[in-house]
Scaffold this active site. Structure first.
Site, mmCIF file in Angstrom:
data_model
loop_
_atom_site.group_PDB
_atom_site.id
_atom_site.type_symbol
_atom_site.label_atom_id
_atom_site.label_comp_id
_atom_site.label_asym_id
_atom_site.label_seq_id
_atom_site.Cartn_x
_atom_site.Cartn_y
_atom_site.Cartn_z
ATOM 1 N N LEU A 91 0.839 -1.192 0.000
ATOM 2 C CA LEU A 91 0.000 0.000 0.000
ATOM 3 C C LEU A 91 0.877 1.247 0.000
ATOM 4 O O LEU A 91 2.088 1.156 0.235
ATOM 5 C CB LEU A 91 -0.910 -0.021 1.224
ATOM 6 C CG LEU A 91 -1.981 -1.118 1.221
ATOM 7 C CD1 LEU A 91 -2.710 -1.164 2.562
ATOM 8 C CD2 LEU A 91 -2.975 -0.918 0.082
ATOM 9 N N ASP A 115 -6.844 -15.293 13.571
ATOM 10 C CA ASP A 115 -5.767 -14.393 14.011
ATOM 11 C C ASP A 115 -6.055 -12.931 13.678
ATOM 12 O O ASP A 115 -5.161 -12.188 13.325
ATOM 13 C CB ASP A 115 -4.456 -14.839 13.352
ATOM 14 C CG ASP A 115 -3.244 -14.164 13.972
ATOM 15 O OD1 ASP A 115 -3.236 -13.970 15.198
ATOM 16 O OD2 ASP A 115 -2.311 -13.811 13.233
#
Length: 539
Positions: A339, A405
């Site tokens: 990103l 998770d």
């Protein structure tokens, strides 16, 4: 005299025995020569012999047709398909078996294309305002000293790039960054996705350094056009299932899980995971020889069988016992597009309200309070806007791929609370296919809230013509690593269908619990179309 008669009798008996043996041998040869003459009928065409199957190369669809026709009866995707029953005794005779008539399965490619062409994936959207884009290109200054050219210190590794305000001059990764909006990472359809995928899969790697933080080894790869990707190496085989005695926080990250998560996120219509591609890299040429990370370089060694290995530096699993090894230098990995840099687009990290305790004995608050969601609904940012249903979207994604998770999630700080959630770091997904984890779905069951558009797409993916496992199978088949082996095994694909039904059942129970008008209470209506149109979308 008697002695001579006994001798002749014995000779005659032995002769007769010998003649009898010879006759039996001749009879056996004649029988073998008559066995399977050309006029014998061939085996049924729909039930090929094992020798024929062993020598014939079947495509994946061919194997599916064969297996379903012999084991499961009529084809699931062909309602009119007929398969002959097994042989039955009738009046002491075996009834002849007709060849099964099986209509060809609609290819997964056709299903995936049909899914993405469906109105639910192509709803008209209003034009995005300039302020709703994450990044903007600054206008070019008129000063002669303001050059748009990027020049690397190493001319041999990087390209000299002339970038201006025209998107045609931008590399694929920059075009992707500039298209990120308040509502999603990329559009559907995205004309830039093909070039982004190609860059991740094929472009030359000019730099490899270890990413700091985390419990397991990750690298940041850089390409000649300054694009970057997150590298997660292969640590176990695709068909290895997570040990049941391991806690979720002790599990290894899987490169194929990152790839599968990107494809599943796209199929669900979220578009909140950056593009991820499988790739085979040379451990020496594309990591060791080009890294400037001295700490990483010191961890390379040769295994006893001659494979090149390395382990890097991290919190838990960066040791020689957990080394990453090539075969001997070839290594599979996932590469996820990075990103925008935090200096350009800062991200805020949010602690998940349904975060697990990460303790072997202590339970989290949501595990002991059945009415826990009532408190969350009164707490910012879940008390207004779409944050709660956005979180439920992420919960559904995690349940489908069995990811336990998810302790934090991120958003782009520029957009405040009115934006989508980034679904990052999915390496611990797809660990078990034989067992579902119901605790992941607790937020949906406690809050009984879901986007109507999400529910409609889930309903669509439960139908035979758009079955989730089928469209996932095809979507993953486009990844470069599919040529080595399917990214997800068939048990994992079957688990997706099973878990999808569990999600739909949970929503149905929520609607029933609210009684009259329950659907309006449960559904967050983000589908701006008449009710009859919503119904037709499910056909």
């Amino acid at each position: 005299m008697m002695w001579r008669l006994r001798r002749h009798s014995r000779t005659i008996c032995l002769s007769l025995v010998l003649v009898s043996i010879i006759l039996h041998v001749l009879l056996a040869f004649v029988s073998l020569s008559l066995y399977r003459q050309p006029w014998d009928p061939p085996p049924p065409t729909g039930m090929p012999s094992s020798k024929h199957l062993a020598n014939k190369s079947y495509g994946f669809t061919g194997i599916t047709v064969l297996t379903d026709s012999l084991a499961d009866g009529p084809q699931r995707d062909s309602p009119g398909a007929k398969v002959s029953p097994p042989e039955k005794f009738q009046s002491g005779k075996i009834a002849p078996v007709k060849a099964p008539i099986v209509k060809p399965l609609a290819s997964s490619l056709a299903k995936l294309q049909a899914l993405f062409n469906h109105p639910l994936y192509n709803a008209p959207i209003s034009a995005i305002k300039e302020d709703d884009f994450l990044l903007r290109v600054k206008p070019k200054l008129r000063s002669d000293s303001s050059s748009q050219m990027w020049v690397s210190a190493s001319h041999e590794s990087y390209n000299n790039a002339h970038w201006n305000s025209s998107s045609d001059s931008h590399p694929p990764w920059l075009r992707f960054h500039l298209a990120i909006s308040r509502w999603q990472l990329y559009n559907h359809p995205d004309p830039n996705m093909g070039s982004v995928i190609q860059q991740l899969a094929t472009h030359r790697i000019v730099s490899a350094v270890q990413k700091t933080g985390g419990t397991q080894l990750k690298l940041v790869m850089t390409f000649p056009n300054y694009g970057q990707a997150m590298f997660k190496p292969m640590k176990q085989e695709r068909d290895d299932e997570t040990n049941y005695n391991l806690y979720y926080f002790s599990d290894f990250e899987r490169h194929n899980a990152e790839i599968g998560a990107f494809h599943l996120d796209r199929i669900l219509g979220y578009r909140r995971i950056p593009p991820v591609v499988g790739r085979r890299v040379d451990v020496i040429k594309e990591i060791k020889n080009i890294t400037t990370d001295r700490r990483l370089a010191r961890t390379f060694f040769n295994s006893p069988v001659g494979n090149v290995c390395f382990y890097g530096r991290c919190s838990y699993y960066c040791t020689t016992e957990h080394a990453i090894c090539g075969r001997p230098t070839d290594l599979e990995a996932s590469l996820a597009l990075m990103l925008p840099d935090l200096s350009l687009a800062n991200r805020r990290s949010w602690r998940s309200p349904w975060r697990r305790s990460y303790s072997r004995s202590k339970l989290a608050k949501w595990e002991t309070e059945p009415d826990y969601c009532a408190t969350i609904k009164k707490t910012a940012p879940y008390d207004k806007g779409t944050r709660l249903v956005d979180f439920i979207d992420m919960v559904i994604l995690d349940f489908l791929m069995s990811n336990m998770d998810r302790h934090h999630y991120e958003t782009f700080e520029k957009f405040g609370n009115d934006t989508f959630l980034l679904h990052l770091d999915n390496g611990r997904a797809f660990g078990r296919h034989s067992k579902d984890e119901p605790s992941i779905l607790v937020p949906l069951e406690q809050c009984c809230r879901i986007r109507r558009s999400t529910w409609l797409r889930l309903r669509l993916l439960s139908r035979p013509q758009y079955r989730l496992s089928d469209v996932m199978r095809d979507s993953l088949s486009h990844d470069p690593l599919h040529a080595v082996a399917p990214l997800l095994t068939e048990p994992h694909l079957a688990a997706l269908d099973r878990r999808l039904k569990t999600v739909l059942d949970a929503v149905s129970r929520c609607v029933e619990k609210h009684g009259v008008g329950g659907a309006d209470e449960v559904m967050y209506d983000d589908v701006s179309q008449p009710e009859d149109m919503k119904t037709r979308h499910l056909q």
